[in-house]
Scaffold this active site. Sequence first.
Site, PDB file in Angstrom:
ATOM      1  N   ARG A  82      -2.571  16.958   9.469  1.00  0.00           N
ATOM      2  CA  ARG A  82      -2.565  17.453   8.159  1.00  0.00           C
ATOM      3  C   ARG A  82      -2.836  16.589   7.203  1.00  0.00           C
ATOM      4  O   ARG A  82      -2.281  15.525   6.911  1.00  0.00           O
ATOM      5  CB  ARG A  82      -1.271  18.383   8.131  1.00  0.00           C
ATOM      6  CG  ARG A  82      -1.363  19.348   6.847  1.00  0.00           C
ATOM      7  CD  ARG A  82      -0.135  20.363   7.149  1.00  0.00           C
ATOM      8  NE  ARG A  82       0.513  20.607   6.086  1.00  0.00           N
ATOM      9  CZ  ARG A  82       1.394  21.618   6.124  1.00  0.00           C
ATOM     10  NH1 ARG A  82       1.832  21.882   6.751  1.00  0.00           N
ATOM     11  NH2 ARG A  82       2.013  21.865   4.907  1.00  0.00           N
ATOM     12  N   ASN A 120      -1.675  18.696  17.825  1.00  0.00           N
ATOM     13  CA  ASN A 120      -0.648  19.641  17.132  1.00  0.00           C
ATOM     14  C   ASN A 120      -1.403  20.766  16.230  1.00  0.00           C
ATOM     15  O   ASN A 120      -2.533  20.685  15.945  1.00  0.00           O
ATOM     16  CB  ASN A 120       0.071  18.757  16.169  1.00  0.00           C
ATOM     17  CG  ASN A 120       1.234  18.188  16.936  1.00  0.00           C
ATOM     18  OD1 ASN A 120       1.828  18.657  17.734  1.00  0.00           O
ATOM     19  ND2 ASN A 120       1.248  16.649  16.535  1.00  0.00           N
ATOM     20  N   HIS A 175       8.225  21.817  19.461  1.00  0.00           N
ATOM     21  CA  HIS A 175       7.710  20.286  19.216  1.00  0.00           C
ATOM     22  C   HIS A 175       7.490  20.155  17.948  1.00  0.00           C
ATOM     23  O   HIS A 175       6.451  19.992  17.163  1.00  0.00           O
ATOM     24  CB  HIS A 175       6.536  19.787  20.070  1.00  0.00           C
ATOM     25  CG  HIS A 175       6.143  18.524  19.832  1.00  0.00           C
ATOM     26  ND1 HIS A 175       6.916  17.317  19.653  1.00  0.00           N
ATOM     27  CD2 HIS A 175       4.890  18.139  19.280  1.00  0.00           C
ATOM     28  CE1 HIS A 175       6.270  16.221  19.642  1.00  0.00           C
ATOM     29  NE2 HIS A 175       5.135  16.639  19.049  1.00  0.00           N
TER      30      HIS A 175
HETATM   31  P1  NAI Z   1      -6.766  10.457  15.862  1.00  0.00           P
HETATM   32  O1  NAI Z   1      -7.293  10.788  14.708  1.00  0.00           O
HETATM   33  O2  NAI Z   1      -6.436   8.900  15.976  1.00  0.00           O
HETATM   34  O3  NAI Z   1      -7.452  10.789  17.060  1.00  0.00           O
HETATM   35  C1  NAI Z   1      -8.228  12.208  17.273  1.00  0.00           C
HETATM   36  C2  NAI Z   1      -9.369  11.807  17.925  1.00  0.00           C
HETATM   37  O4  NAI Z   1      -9.961  13.156  18.400  1.00  0.00           O
HETATM   38  C3  NAI Z   1     -10.392  11.272  16.737  1.00  0.00           C
HETATM   39  O5  NAI Z   1     -11.197  10.039  17.494  1.00  0.00           O
HETATM   40  C4  NAI Z   1     -11.537  12.165  16.737  1.00  0.00           C
HETATM   41  O6  NAI Z   1     -12.814  11.643  16.553  1.00  0.00           O
HETATM   42  C5  NAI Z   1     -11.497  13.200  18.117  1.00  0.00           C
HETATM   43  N1  NAI Z   1     -12.131  14.321  17.845  1.00  0.00           N
HETATM   44  C6  NAI Z   1     -11.752  15.354  16.639  1.00  0.00           C
HETATM   45  N2  NAI Z   1     -12.526  16.472  17.055  1.00  0.00           N
HETATM   46  C7  NAI Z   1     -12.929  16.183  18.559  1.00  0.00           C
HETATM   47  C8  NAI Z   1     -13.869  17.058  19.184  1.00  0.00           C
HETATM   48  N3  NAI Z   1     -14.205  18.395  18.837  1.00  0.00           N
HETATM   49  N4  NAI Z   1     -14.056  16.623  20.498  1.00  0.00           N
HETATM   50  C9  NAI Z   1     -13.891  15.272  20.832  1.00  0.00           C
HETATM   51  N5  NAI Z   1     -12.968  14.588  20.130  1.00  0.00           N
HETATM   52  C10 NAI Z   1     -12.843  15.070  18.808  1.00  0.00           C
HETATM   53  O7  NAI Z   1      -5.237  11.001  16.023  1.00  0.00           O
HETATM   54  P2  NAI Z   1      -4.113  10.972  17.038  1.00  0.00           P
HETATM   55  O8  NAI Z   1      -2.939  10.108  16.433  1.00  0.00           O
HETATM   56  O9  NAI Z   1      -4.644  10.143  18.260  1.00  0.00           O
HETATM   57  O10 NAI Z   1      -3.470  12.365  17.306  1.00  0.00           O
HETATM   58  C11 NAI Z   1      -4.254  13.126  18.053  1.00  0.00           C
HETATM   59  C12 NAI Z   1      -3.712  14.458  18.149  1.00  0.00           C
HETATM   60  O11 NAI Z   1      -2.514  14.525  18.830  1.00  0.00           O
HETATM   61  C13 NAI Z   1      -3.114  15.361  16.850  1.00  0.00           C
HETATM   62  O12 NAI Z   1      -3.358  16.515  16.611  1.00  0.00           O
HETATM   63  C14 NAI Z   1      -1.613  14.597  16.536  1.00  0.00           C
HETATM   64  O13 NAI Z   1      -0.950  15.493  15.547  1.00  0.00           O
HETATM   65  C15 NAI Z   1      -1.306  14.877  18.070  1.00  0.00           C
HETATM   66  N6  NAI Z   1       0.022  14.230  18.457  1.00  0.00           N
HETATM   67  C16 NAI Z   1       0.834  14.964  19.413  1.00  0.00           C
HETATM   68  C17 NAI Z   1       1.872  14.557  19.906  1.00  0.00           C
HETATM   69  C18 NAI Z   1       2.668  15.499  20.895  1.00  0.00           C
HETATM   70  O14 NAI Z   1       3.672  14.943  21.114  1.00  0.00           O
HETATM   71  N7  NAI Z   1       2.261  16.660  21.180  1.00  0.00           N
HETATM   72  C19 NAI Z   1       2.139  13.228  19.671  1.00  0.00           C
HETATM   73  C20 NAI Z   1       1.439  12.510  18.509  1.00  0.00           C
HETATM   74  C21 NAI Z   1       0.044  13.100  18.183  1.00  0.00           C
END
Ligand code: NAI
Length: 308
Positions: A82, A120, A175
Site C-alpha cells: 500500500r 497481501n 494475517h
Molecule cells: P517487492 O515489491 O519487493 O516484490 C514484488 C515483485 O512483484 C516486484 O519485483 C514486482 O516487479 C513483481 N510483480 C508485480 N506485478 C507482477 C506481475 N503481474 N507478474 C510478475 N511479477 C510482478 O515486494 P515484497 O516485499 O517481495 O512483497 C511481495 C508481496 O508479499 C506483497 O504483497 C507483500 O505485502 C506480501 N508479503 C506477504 C507476507 C505474508 O506473510 N503473507 C510477508 C511479507 C510480504
Amino acid sequence: MKVTIVGAGNVGASCADVISYRGIASEVVLLDIKEGYAEGKAMDLMQCATNTGFNTQIIGVTNDYSKTANSDVVVITSGIPRKPGMTREELIGINAGIVKSVAENILKFSPNTIIVVVSNPMDTMTYLTLKATGLPKNRIIGMGGALDSSRFRYYLSKALEKPSNDISAMVIGGHGDTTMIPLTRLASYNGIPVSEFLSQEALDKVAADTMVGGATLTGLLGTSAWYAPGASVAYLVDSILNNQHKMIACSVLLEGEYGQSDICIGVPCIIGRNGVEQILNIELNDSEKEKFAKSVDAIRNMNADLAS
Ligand code: NAI
C-alpha cells in the site's frame, strides 16, 4: 522437484535463496514483470552456489510462463504494498488483478501445481485465487501463519530468555495486525506451558508485540520484511515437496471447520505432497472463539471489497 516463484522482489528472492541453500528443490524459476530483474536475481543467487555448496538450478525470466512448465509448487509473491494515499480497496483491486492473472498464466503450463499465496492482503488473495481458478481447496495455501508463528516464538524466546527452537507456539486467524490470534494458552517451552514461566501481563505483551511484528519491522526498515517471510515460505514449500506432514498454520478454505464456511483464514493444517492434507480442529476457549469470530468478520469485509 521444481518451484516457480512469481515476483522476484524481496520476499520471492529471499525464498529462492533459502530453497536453494537448503536443497529443498532441484529447480527454481523466478519470474517477474520487470525486464531483466528476475534474471539478475537468479544470476546473483547462482553465484552463491560454489561458496555455499548448493546444486539447485535457479533461472530468472521476464514474464515467460513457458519456462515455469510442470512446476510442482508455485509461490505468488507478486503485488504491490500500500502506498501513501491509496485506499485499501484500491490496493485490493490492483493486487487482485495481478494475482488472478498470475494464477491463470501459471495453470496454463502447470495444471497440477500447488499454489502458495503470499501477496497481501493474503487471506483475501488466497480466497480470490481459489475462486478464480476453481482448484480443489487442498491445492491453494495462503502463507501467513508460518511467519506470524515464527515471530510469536521469537518474542516468546526473548521473554523466556530461551532458544526459540525449544518453543512451540502458533498464531491462527487472519494475517493482519488486528486479526491474528497468537495462542498464548497453548504455547509451550520444552512441552511445559509458557504460563508456568511468564505472568499474564508478560504473555499479553508477547501477543501484542507479535501482532505488530510486521509493522515494527516496516518502521525500522522503511519497507516490509523479507528474510523471515522468505524463510517461512520455504519452510512451507519444504513440507509440500518433501511430504513432511508438518503442522503449519495456513490460510485455507473452511467448509464447516471452526463453524465457518466460504472463507480462507489461518488454521492449523497438516501440509504434505498433496498440499493441505488435513485441517486440524483445535478446541478454542470462549475468548479465542470471540477473537476468531472478529477475525472472520474482518476478512469477510475485505473479501467483499473484491466485488466492488
Ligand atoms: P517487492 O515489491 O519487493 O516484490 C514484488 C515483485 O512483484 C516486484 O519485483 C514486482 O516487479 C513483481 N510483480 C508485480 N506485478 C507482477 C506481475 N503481474 N507478474 C510478475 N511479477 C510482478 O515486494 P515484497 O516485499 O517481495 O512483497 C511481495 C508481496 O508479499 C506483497 O504483497 C507483500 O505485502 C506480501 N508479503 C506477504 C507476507 C505474508 O506473510 N503473507 C510477508 C511479507 C510480504
